[in-house]
Write an enzyme that holds these catalytic residues in place. Structure first.
Site, PDB file in Angstrom:
ATOM      1  CD  GLU A   1       3.259   4.725   7.718  1.00 36.75           C
ATOM      2  OE1 GLU A   1       4.318   4.122   7.461  1.00 36.75           O
ATOM      3  OE2 GLU A   1       2.417   4.302   8.544  1.00 36.75           O
TER       4      GLU A   1
ATOM      5  CG  HIS B   1       6.137   8.735  -7.705  1.00 32.14           C
ATOM      6  ND1 HIS B   1       6.251   9.953  -7.083  1.00 32.14           N
ATOM      7  CD2 HIS B   1       4.898   8.701  -8.251  1.00 32.14           C
ATOM      8  CE1 HIS B   1       5.130  10.654  -7.251  1.00 32.14           C
ATOM      9  NE2 HIS B   1       4.290   9.901  -7.941  1.00 32.14           N
TER      10      HIS B   1
ATOM     11  CG  HIS C   1      -0.165   0.040   2.526  1.00 33.34           C
ATOM     12  ND1 HIS C   1       0.446  -1.085   3.040  1.00 33.34           N
ATOM     13  CD2 HIS C   1       0.118   1.054   3.382  1.00 33.34           C
ATOM     14  CE1 HIS C   1       1.062  -0.771   4.175  1.00 33.34           C
ATOM     15  NE2 HIS C   1       0.887   0.529   4.395  1.00 33.34           N
TER      16      HIS C   1
ATOM     17  CG  HIS D   1       1.818   5.560   3.801  1.00 35.81           C
ATOM     18  ND1 HIS D   1       0.654   5.628   4.530  1.00 35.81           N
ATOM     19  CD2 HIS D   1       2.352   4.330   4.053  1.00 35.81           C
ATOM     20  CE1 HIS D   1       0.487   4.493   5.200  1.00 35.81           C
ATOM     21  NE2 HIS D   1       1.514   3.686   4.925  1.00 35.81           N
TER      22      HIS D   1
END
Length: 271
Positions: free
Chosen positions: A260, A214, A173, A175
């Site tokens: 985060e 990224h 996932h 952030h």
């Protein structure tokens, strides 16, 4: 038992980084666009922290008095001003964020039990001063986006989920991370700076933002192939990467804070 309270104030002011004993070329080389006439402005946000015991009235200091002193000593004089010209202190050393914080301390300290001045030039740049001679702390904030997965390779998916919850899901996932880098050093008696801000920001960008942004941290950053990229481990690794390059600028890495999400952040103190 001690109590700390914080009072917020605002002022808008302009300033220019320009030393008359230097040539225009040298000023521009040192300060860039900040040296251009007639200067530029900011909406400053000030936090004044006071410490003391709680008195019989339930306060450490009368709030009306705090407001009055900050208004008289700071905001009435600084608001809508050209800082370079309002007092001798800014003729001796330029009105950088860290130097303004120091001057605010010196003006308030005789009147209030202050323990910290925190001054925001804008939301991603601020300085703190605690009355330690010419020493101040400057913080710059940057942003990067990255994905990660929290899982130990020697455990099953079920076991990892018991430890890390949804963060152990196979595909990971992402952030939007916010990183605060705080450095401590002595304010130069002429430039008003503890460090060249552009140099500091370039180091943070080169060592952290560009390599991390990224990416899938577990796969794209070699360190995290063997180390679980929790917020704590990411912040610790960032501190390790930045410590020496920042030391080479003549300042000390004081703290990194990695946010985060709005609910989760980590701070690593280095000094």
């Amino acid at each position: 038992m001690k109590c700390v309270i914080n009072r917020r104030a605002e002022f808008s002011a302009s300033h220019r980084y320009y030393l008359p004993e230097w040539s225009m070329t040298k000023n521009e080389e040192q300060f860039g666009a900040n040296s251009f006439f007639p200067g530029h402005g900011h909406n400053y946000v000030l936090f004044v922290s006071l410490e003391g015991g709680i008195n019989e009235y339930g306060m450490i200091e009368n709030l009306s008095l705090i407001k009055k002193i900050i208004k008289q000593q700071i905001t009435d004089q600084f608001n809508y001003s050209y800082l370079n010209n309002i007092c001798q202190e800014f003729g001796d050393a330029l009105p950088t964020t860290e130097n303004i914080a120091r001057i605010i301390w010196e003006r308030l300290y005789p009147h209030l039990p202050i323990i910290n001045i925190k001054l925001f030039e804008h939301p991603r740049l601020w300085a703190e001063y605690r009355g330690n001679n010419m020493q101040a702390t400057l913080t710059t904030q940057v942003h990067f986006s990255a994905a990660h997965r929290l899982a130990l390779p020697n455990l099953s998916l079920e076991e990892n989920i018991k430890i890390y919850g949804k963060c152990a899901r196979v595909h990971g996932h992402g952030h939007n991370y916010f990183l605060d880098v705080s450095v401590t050093g002595n304010i130069d008696e002429r430039t008003g700076m503890i460090v060249d801000l552009e140099d500091l920001q370039n180091i943070v960008n080169d060592y952290i933002v560009e390599p991390f942004d990224h990416t899938f941290l577990n796969k794209d950053v070699p360190y995290f192939v063997q180390t679980i990229p929790t917020a704590e481990n990411i912040a610790l690794y960032i501190a390790q990467l930045l410590k020496e390059p920042i030391k080479n600028l003549g300042v000390v890495l004081h703290k990194v804070k990695l946010t985060e999400s709005p609910n989760n952040s980590c701070e690593i103190y280095c000094s």
